[in-house]
Design a protein around this motif. Sequence first.
Motif, PDB file in Angstrom:
ATOM      1  N   ALA A  72     -20.356  -8.427 -42.674  1.00  0.00           N
ATOM      2  CA  ALA A  72     -19.381  -8.068 -42.742  1.00  0.00           C
ATOM      3  C   ALA A  72     -18.916  -8.410 -44.424  1.00  0.00           C
ATOM      4  O   ALA A  72     -18.366  -7.591 -45.193  1.00  0.00           O
ATOM      5  N   THR A  73     -19.362  -9.464 -44.937  1.00  0.00           N
ATOM      6  CA  THR A  73     -19.347  -9.824 -46.122  1.00  0.00           C
ATOM      7  C   THR A  73     -20.037  -9.085 -46.973  1.00  0.00           C
ATOM      8  O   THR A  73     -19.432  -8.539 -48.153  1.00  0.00           O
ATOM      9  N   LYS A  74     -21.190  -8.810 -46.596  1.00  0.00           N
ATOM     10  CA  LYS A  74     -22.586  -7.959 -47.527  1.00  0.00           C
ATOM     11  C   LYS A  74     -21.477  -6.429 -47.605  1.00  0.00           C
ATOM     12  O   LYS A  74     -21.565  -5.695 -48.637  1.00  0.00           O
ATOM     13  N   LYS A  75     -21.109  -5.910 -46.431  1.00  0.00           N
ATOM     14  CA  LYS A  75     -20.405  -4.594 -46.537  1.00  0.00           C
ATOM     15  C   LYS A  75     -18.899  -4.525 -47.282  1.00  0.00           C
ATOM     16  O   LYS A  75     -18.818  -3.534 -47.866  1.00  0.00           O
ATOM     17  N   ALA A  76     -18.495  -5.600 -47.380  1.00  0.00           N
ATOM     18  CA  ALA A  76     -17.178  -5.647 -48.292  1.00  0.00           C
ATOM     19  C   ALA A  76     -17.850  -5.716 -49.755  1.00  0.00           C
ATOM     20  O   ALA A  76     -16.938  -5.737 -50.572  1.00  0.00           O
ATOM     21  N   GLY A  77     -19.083  -5.850 -50.000  1.00  0.00           N
ATOM     22  CA  GLY A  77     -19.453  -6.052 -51.222  1.00  0.00           C
ATOM     23  C   GLY A  77     -19.314  -7.336 -52.228  1.00  0.00           C
ATOM     24  O   GLY A  77     -19.253  -7.545 -53.194  1.00  0.00           O
ATOM     25  N   TRP A 122      -2.131 -10.547 -38.368  1.00  0.00           N
ATOM     26  CA  TRP A 122      -3.680 -10.287 -38.582  1.00  0.00           C
ATOM     27  C   TRP A 122      -4.181  -9.095 -37.927  1.00  0.00           C
ATOM     28  O   TRP A 122      -5.474  -8.567 -38.268  1.00  0.00           O
ATOM     29  N   GLY A 123      -3.768  -8.655 -36.997  1.00  0.00           N
ATOM     30  CA  GLY A 123      -4.354  -7.317 -36.063  1.00  0.00           C
ATOM     31  C   GLY A 123      -3.675  -7.516 -34.805  1.00  0.00           C
ATOM     32  O   GLY A 123      -2.906  -8.541 -34.382  1.00  0.00           O
ATOM     33  N   THR A 124      -4.398  -6.691 -33.558  1.00  0.00           N
ATOM     34  CA  THR A 124      -4.141  -6.736 -32.410  1.00  0.00           C
ATOM     35  C   THR A 124      -5.113  -7.692 -31.747  1.00  0.00           C
ATOM     36  O   THR A 124      -6.168  -8.111 -32.435  1.00  0.00           O
ATOM     37  N   PRO A 125      -5.220  -8.430 -30.678  1.00  0.00           N
ATOM     38  CA  PRO A 125      -5.802  -8.964 -29.922  1.00  0.00           C
ATOM     39  C   PRO A 125      -7.503  -8.591 -30.084  1.00  0.00           C
ATOM     40  O   PRO A 125      -8.152  -9.356 -30.076  1.00  0.00           O
ATOM     41  N   GLU A 126      -7.611  -7.208 -29.858  1.00  0.00           N
ATOM     42  CA  GLU A 126      -8.645  -6.682 -29.702  1.00  0.00           C
ATOM     43  C   GLU A 126      -9.314  -6.621 -30.995  1.00  0.00           C
ATOM     44  O   GLU A 126     -10.348  -6.810 -31.166  1.00  0.00           O
ATOM     45  N   GLN A 127      -8.449  -6.529 -32.025  1.00  0.00           N
ATOM     46  CA  GLN A 127      -9.047  -6.412 -33.677  1.00  0.00           C
ATOM     47  C   GLN A 127      -9.429  -7.852 -33.863  1.00  0.00           C
ATOM     48  O   GLN A 127     -10.644  -7.933 -34.260  1.00  0.00           O
ATOM     49  N   ILE A 128      -8.721  -8.729 -33.610  1.00  0.00           N
ATOM     50  CA  ILE A 128      -9.000 -10.132 -34.152  1.00  0.00           C
ATOM     51  C   ILE A 128     -10.203 -10.665 -33.247  1.00  0.00           C
ATOM     52  O   ILE A 128     -10.842 -11.575 -33.885  1.00  0.00           O
ATOM     53  N   THR A 129     -10.380 -10.420 -32.250  1.00  0.00           N
ATOM     54  CA  THR A 129     -11.535 -10.629 -31.563  1.00  0.00           C
ATOM     55  C   THR A 129     -12.806 -10.018 -31.691  1.00  0.00           C
ATOM     56  O   THR A 129     -14.023 -10.284 -31.083  1.00  0.00           O
ATOM     57  N   ASP A 130     -12.867  -9.050 -32.765  1.00  0.00           N
ATOM     58  CA  ASP A 130     -13.962  -8.287 -33.003  1.00  0.00           C
ATOM     59  C   ASP A 130     -14.471  -9.225 -34.517  1.00  0.00           C
ATOM     60  O   ASP A 130     -13.742  -9.215 -35.303  1.00  0.00           O
ATOM     61  N   PRO A 131     -15.634  -9.699 -34.159  1.00  0.00           N
ATOM     62  CA  PRO A 131     -16.126 -10.636 -35.413  1.00  0.00           C
ATOM     63  C   PRO A 131     -16.156  -9.760 -36.800  1.00  0.00           C
ATOM     64  O   PRO A 131     -15.705 -10.218 -37.913  1.00  0.00           O
ATOM     65  N   GLU A 132     -16.596  -8.298 -36.821  1.00  0.00           N
ATOM     66  CA  GLU A 132     -16.557  -7.766 -38.142  1.00  0.00           C
ATOM     67  C   GLU A 132     -15.072  -7.577 -38.487  1.00  0.00           C
ATOM     68  O   GLU A 132     -14.897  -7.844 -39.699  1.00  0.00           O
ATOM     69  N   TYR A 133     -14.249  -7.201 -37.807  1.00  0.00           N
ATOM     70  CA  TYR A 133     -12.814  -6.863 -38.016  1.00  0.00           C
ATOM     71  C   TYR A 133     -12.298  -8.318 -38.554  1.00  0.00           C
ATOM     72  O   TYR A 133     -11.451  -8.217 -39.812  1.00  0.00           O
ATOM     73  N   SER A 134     -12.253  -9.247 -37.900  1.00  0.00           N
ATOM     74  CA  SER A 134     -11.907 -10.709 -38.317  1.00  0.00           C
ATOM     75  C   SER A 134     -12.145 -10.998 -39.550  1.00  0.00           C
ATOM     76  O   SER A 134     -11.436 -11.562 -40.372  1.00  0.00           O
ATOM     77  N   THR A 135     -13.611 -11.004 -39.697  1.00  0.00           N
ATOM     78  CA  THR A 135     -14.042 -11.291 -41.069  1.00  0.00           C
ATOM     79  C   THR A 135     -13.553 -10.383 -42.014  1.00  0.00           C
ATOM     80  O   THR A 135     -13.355 -11.060 -43.162  1.00  0.00           O
ATOM     81  N   THR A 136     -13.400  -9.153 -41.926  1.00  0.00           N
ATOM     82  CA  THR A 136     -13.062  -8.251 -43.108  1.00  0.00           C
ATOM     83  C   THR A 136     -11.585  -8.759 -43.239  1.00  0.00           C
ATOM     84  O   THR A 136     -11.320  -8.564 -44.646  1.00  0.00           O
ATOM     85  N   ALA A 137     -10.606  -9.267 -42.226  1.00  0.00           N
ATOM     86  CA  ALA A 137      -9.332  -9.566 -42.499  1.00  0.00           C
ATOM     87  C   ALA A 137      -9.263 -10.714 -43.314  1.00  0.00           C
ATOM     88  O   ALA A 137      -8.509 -10.765 -44.234  1.00  0.00           O
ATOM     89  N   PHE A 138     -10.297 -11.706 -42.999  1.00  0.00           N
ATOM     90  CA  PHE A 138     -10.327 -12.863 -43.622  1.00  0.00           C
ATOM     91  C   PHE A 138     -10.728 -12.734 -45.173  1.00  0.00           C
ATOM     92  O   PHE A 138     -10.030 -13.131 -46.017  1.00  0.00           O
ATOM     93  N   LEU A 139     -11.680 -11.817 -45.402  1.00  0.00           N
ATOM     94  CA  LEU A 139     -12.150 -11.576 -46.742  1.00  0.00           C
ATOM     95  C   LEU A 139     -11.038 -10.809 -47.675  1.00  0.00           C
ATOM     96  O   LEU A 139     -10.963 -10.924 -48.673  1.00  0.00           O
TER      97      LEU A 139
END
Length: 186
Positions: A72-77, A122-139
Amino acid sequence: MNTIFRKSMLSVAGLAFAGGVFAGPIAAHANPVDAKPVAVAVQSAAPKPQGEQSHISLNDEQSANVKAIIAATKKAGLPERAAVISIATSLQESKLENLGHLGDMNDHDSLGLFQQRPSSGWGTPEQITDPEYSTTAFLKGLKQVDGWQDMPLTDAAQTVQVSAYPDAYAQWEQQATDLVAQHWNS
């Protein structure tokens, strides 16, 4: 009087410019002064970990979450430092486990790798428990922190997370750095 002053200033400026133009090429071809090499201190790209460091052994799920954070970090550039901060944050918040609702042991409605809260936007429970989504939100939050690349890891993480234990992230910096070094190019 104003006109005379202005013309005088322009004349001085013109002389300074002309002197620089003529002296520049001459100085460039002058014999060099007896110069000696100067030692220059170079600061490493990443700050050294602060304080005592913690370490845990990772199972397959935790290792997969490390890889998901790096992807997810790489995808975010973003650079490796962003992955180090993200992984250290997740180590502190969940030990790299994608946590669902913990019942009475739950910290409010915190979920996922980063213990993000739906009630805090931060998002819905489903989003927050998705590793890509939660990492992207943190980034996304990290990118909004001025100077995050050069600040101590714990300060960058705390600015995004707003934890009751702001210094706790520092203890995971070495393990996070090692994990990024191990998996960044794999």
